[in-house]
Design an enzyme around this catalytic site. Structure first.
Site, PDB file in Angstrom:
ATOM      1  N   GLU A  98      17.474  67.581  42.209  1.00 35.79           N
ATOM      2  CA  GLU A  98      17.505  66.152  41.953  1.00 35.79           C
ATOM      3  C   GLU A  98      18.169  65.407  43.103  1.00 35.79           C
ATOM      4  O   GLU A  98      19.142  65.881  43.684  1.00 35.79           O
ATOM      5  CB  GLU A  98      18.229  65.888  40.631  1.00 35.79           C
ATOM      6  CG  GLU A  98      17.368  66.350  39.466  1.00 35.79           C
ATOM      7  CD  GLU A  98      17.995  66.166  38.093  1.00 35.79           C
ATOM      8  OE1 GLU A  98      17.274  65.765  37.186  1.00 35.79           O
ATOM      9  OE2 GLU A  98      19.190  66.421  37.944  1.00 35.79           O
ATOM     10  N   CYS A 111      22.067  60.145  47.149  1.00 37.30           N
ATOM     11  CA  CYS A 111      22.933  61.252  46.774  1.00 37.30           C
ATOM     12  C   CYS A 111      22.064  62.511  46.795  1.00 37.30           C
ATOM     13  O   CYS A 111      21.114  62.645  46.023  1.00 37.30           O
ATOM     14  CB  CYS A 111      23.526  61.004  45.387  1.00 37.30           C
ATOM     15  SG  CYS A 111      24.564  62.370  44.845  1.00 37.30           S
ATOM     16  N   CYS A 118      25.117  75.954  41.226  1.00 34.67           N
ATOM     17  CA  CYS A 118      26.360  76.029  41.999  1.00 34.67           C
ATOM     18  C   CYS A 118      27.164  77.231  41.517  1.00 34.67           C
ATOM     19  O   CYS A 118      27.223  77.523  40.319  1.00 34.67           O
ATOM     20  CB  CYS A 118      27.169  74.755  41.827  1.00 34.67           C
ATOM     21  SG  CYS A 118      28.696  74.751  42.803  1.00 34.67           S
ATOM     22  N   CYS A 122      32.867  74.976  37.909  1.00 38.24           N
ATOM     23  CA  CYS A 122      33.709  73.952  37.262  1.00 38.24           C
ATOM     24  C   CYS A 122      33.103  73.650  35.885  1.00 38.24           C
ATOM     25  O   CYS A 122      31.933  73.257  35.785  1.00 38.24           O
ATOM     26  CB  CYS A 122      33.766  72.674  38.092  1.00 38.24           C
ATOM     27  SG  CYS A 122      34.176  72.961  39.822  1.00 38.24           S
ATOM     28  N   GLU A 185      27.487  73.005  46.099  1.00 39.95           N
ATOM     29  CA  GLU A 185      28.694  72.900  46.922  1.00 39.95           C
ATOM     30  C   GLU A 185      28.264  72.979  48.396  1.00 39.95           C
ATOM     31  O   GLU A 185      27.917  74.061  48.894  1.00 39.95           O
ATOM     32  CB  GLU A 185      29.653  74.047  46.550  1.00 39.95           C
ATOM     33  CG  GLU A 185      30.812  74.257  47.490  1.00 39.95           C
ATOM     34  CD  GLU A 185      31.575  72.982  47.857  1.00 39.95           C
ATOM     35  OE1 GLU A 185      31.961  72.219  46.950  1.00 39.95           O
ATOM     36  OE2 GLU A 185      31.770  72.750  49.063  1.00 39.95           O
ATOM     37  N   SER A 239      37.327  67.232  46.050  1.00 42.92           N
ATOM     38  CA  SER A 239      37.477  67.055  44.604  1.00 42.92           C
ATOM     39  C   SER A 239      38.800  67.678  44.183  1.00 42.92           C
ATOM     40  O   SER A 239      38.943  68.895  44.176  1.00 42.92           O
ATOM     41  CB  SER A 239      36.302  67.723  43.889  1.00 42.92           C
ATOM     42  OG  SER A 239      35.103  67.096  44.288  1.00 42.92           O
ATOM     43  N   HIS A 241      41.255  66.567  41.292  1.00 44.89           N
ATOM     44  CA  HIS A 241      41.331  66.625  39.815  1.00 44.89           C
ATOM     45  C   HIS A 241      42.689  67.005  39.229  1.00 44.89           C
ATOM     46  O   HIS A 241      42.923  66.795  38.038  1.00 44.89           O
ATOM     47  CB  HIS A 241      40.284  67.579  39.216  1.00 44.89           C
ATOM     48  CG  HIS A 241      38.915  67.413  39.745  1.00 44.89           C
ATOM     49  ND1 HIS A 241      38.327  66.182  39.917  1.00 44.89           N
ATOM     50  CD2 HIS A 241      37.993  68.321  40.159  1.00 44.89           C
ATOM     51  CE1 HIS A 241      37.109  66.342  40.408  1.00 44.89           C
ATOM     52  NE2 HIS A 241      36.886  67.623  40.572  1.00 44.89           N
ATOM     53  N   ASN A 315      31.864  62.080  33.304  1.00 44.63           N
ATOM     54  CA  ASN A 315      30.536  61.828  32.748  1.00 44.63           C
ATOM     55  C   ASN A 315      30.208  62.941  31.759  1.00 44.63           C
ATOM     56  O   ASN A 315      30.581  64.094  31.978  1.00 44.63           O
ATOM     57  CB  ASN A 315      29.486  61.816  33.866  1.00 44.63           C
ATOM     58  CG  ASN A 315      29.695  60.644  34.808  1.00 44.63           C
ATOM     59  OD1 ASN A 315      30.045  59.550  34.373  1.00 44.63           O
ATOM     60  ND2 ASN A 315      29.495  60.868  36.098  1.00 44.63           N
ATOM     61  N   CYS A 359      27.708  61.529  38.561  1.00 43.49           N
ATOM     62  CA  CYS A 359      28.365  62.684  39.185  1.00 43.49           C
ATOM     63  C   CYS A 359      28.436  63.832  38.190  1.00 43.49           C
ATOM     64  O   CYS A 359      28.858  63.648  37.043  1.00 43.49           O
ATOM     65  CB  CYS A 359      29.795  62.331  39.565  1.00 43.49           C
ATOM     66  SG  CYS A 359      29.916  61.307  40.999  1.00 43.49           S
TER      67      CYS A 359
END
Ligand code: SAH
Ligand code: SF4
Length: 367
Positions: A98, A111, A118, A122, A185, A239, A241, A315, A359
């Site tokens: 995508e 994007c 991946c 996560c 990634e 990233s 977090h 999200n 995201c």
């Protein structure tokens, strides 16, 4: 060998110096490379037949050596927000990725994905939930940017977005911003990603500006070190977090392998050697990492790093039960970073959620 898969390589995987070398080997003038490159990356033509200024012998040599096949669009979805479109692009092996096109206030951003799936695992990310399937090739990454460029050129994305008052200029419309924040990634597919960046940055073609490319990583330290060593012309987003090793490892499994203190060292080194700053991303999860204490911990952690923190309210994805940090918590978090630590910080607008284009929501599934 499956006859659907061409045995010739795609022309979109070659850099201009490589094409020059190939042409020299064939005994053709470099002038033809300049024309070819402009057809491929300026006019973005969809086939060899659209290159009238190339001599027939050059064209037929190229056709024998390479394919030039724009990716097939398996599906296009347009968000009700009017700003976001998502394209499911079919790959030659039956997989799909995508690519998201975002238009807002005259700024157009693609994007782009770097892998199918991946490997980083996560739990809050839909791409991570599907596991690793394969790396994309450089040409598959380039093809995503070209796809968006063609749409801009043909005005195919204009209809609803004209509500924003943007009239596409069909001859000069250009994609100027690219974020490597789609599926995968990017630093786990370093060579292909950098090759694609080189091709898209080439000034005589697509000419993406260095300041217009942002690469987001979960924190693959060897990749950040290599990027620094090679002084690659991309903005770096990391990233984060969480601001302690323990909390981070609970959200980002690869933090066990690449610990937080070493990650921050690598970021600091990147900033001091390249004179740049790092964008840190913070996916805000209610009751997990949205507290005032955590905001202070970020401020302390990033004390000596030229940084900006982008807060992204979580999200939804089907495999994760977390709830997005509330607006109020996001604003408090941001306030602490800015007022107490002088850290620039933004809160990402949530867009494209109705079409799962936000995201961490990309899965590249056909049905
Ligand atoms: N693999 C890279 C780039 C792709 S993910 C990385 O992890 O940085 C792009 C961004 O989306 C990352 O900052 C990631 O943390 C964030 N993200 C992933 N899942 C998310 C979700 N469910 N909600 C909000 N952001 C998410
Ligand atoms: Fe991979 Fe990034 Fe998703 Fe983590 S957030 S699983 S690194 S795509």
């Amino acid at each position: 060998m499956d006859s659907r898969f061409p045995t010739r390589p795609s022309i979109f995987g070659l850099t201009r110096p490589e094409l020059l070398e190939r042409f020299a080997g064939w005994g053709f003038s470099p002038v033809h490379v300049a024309r070819l490159w402009s057809y491929l990356y300026w006019s973005c033509v969809p086939g060899w037949e659209f290159m009238p200024e190339l001599p027939a012998k050059v064209r037929s040599r190229l056709e024998d050596a390479f394919t030039l096949i724009p990716p097939a669009v398996a599906r296009e979805t347009l968000s009700n927000d009017g700003f976001t479109r998502k394209y499911l692009l079919a790959l030659e092996d039956g997989r799909a990725v995508e690519t998201v096109l975002m238009r807002f206030k005259g700024r157009v951003t693609a994007c782009v994905s770097s892998q199918v799936g991946c490997a980083m695992g996560c739990g809050f990310c839909a791409t991570g939930q599907m596991g690793y399937i394969r790396n994309l090739s450089a040409e598959e990454i380039v093809a995503q940017a070209l796809h968006i460029q063609r749409l801009l050129r043909t005005g195919a994305v204009s209809s609803r977005h004209e509500a924003e008052g943007i009239q596409p200029d069909r001859t000069t419309a250009r994609l100027r911003n690219m974020v490597l924040m789609g599926m995968g990634e990017p630093l786990h597919n370093y060579d292909a990603v950098m090759r694609a960046v080189d091709i898209l940055r080439d000034q005589s073609g697509f000419a993406l500006g260095a300041s217009r490319i942002t690469l987001s990583t979960v924190g693959v330290i060897p990749g950040i070190r290599r990027l620094t060593e090679e002084a690659r012309p991309v903005h770096l987003a990391v990233s984060l977090h969480a601001a302690t090793q323990e909390e981070r490892a609970a959200l980002v499994p690869v933090a066990h392998k690449w610990p937080l203190d070493e990650l921050i060292d690598a970021c600091r080194d990147y900033c001091s050697r390249l004179g740049r700053r790092v964008f840190f991303e913070w996916t805000l999860i209610d009751g997990v990492n949205d507290g005032a204490e955590q905001a202070h911990a970020v401020g302390v952690l990033l004390r000596n790093v030229p940084a900006q923190v982008n807060i992204i309210p979580l999200n939804p994805t089907s495999g994760f039960g977390g709830v997005p940090g509330r607006g109020e918590a996001a604003r408090r978090f941001q306030h602490i970073l800015v007022e107490h630590y002088g850290l620039p910080s933004t809160i990402r607008q949530r867009r494209g959620l109705d079409i799962a284009a936000g995201c961490g929501q990309l899965i590249g599934r056909k049905t």
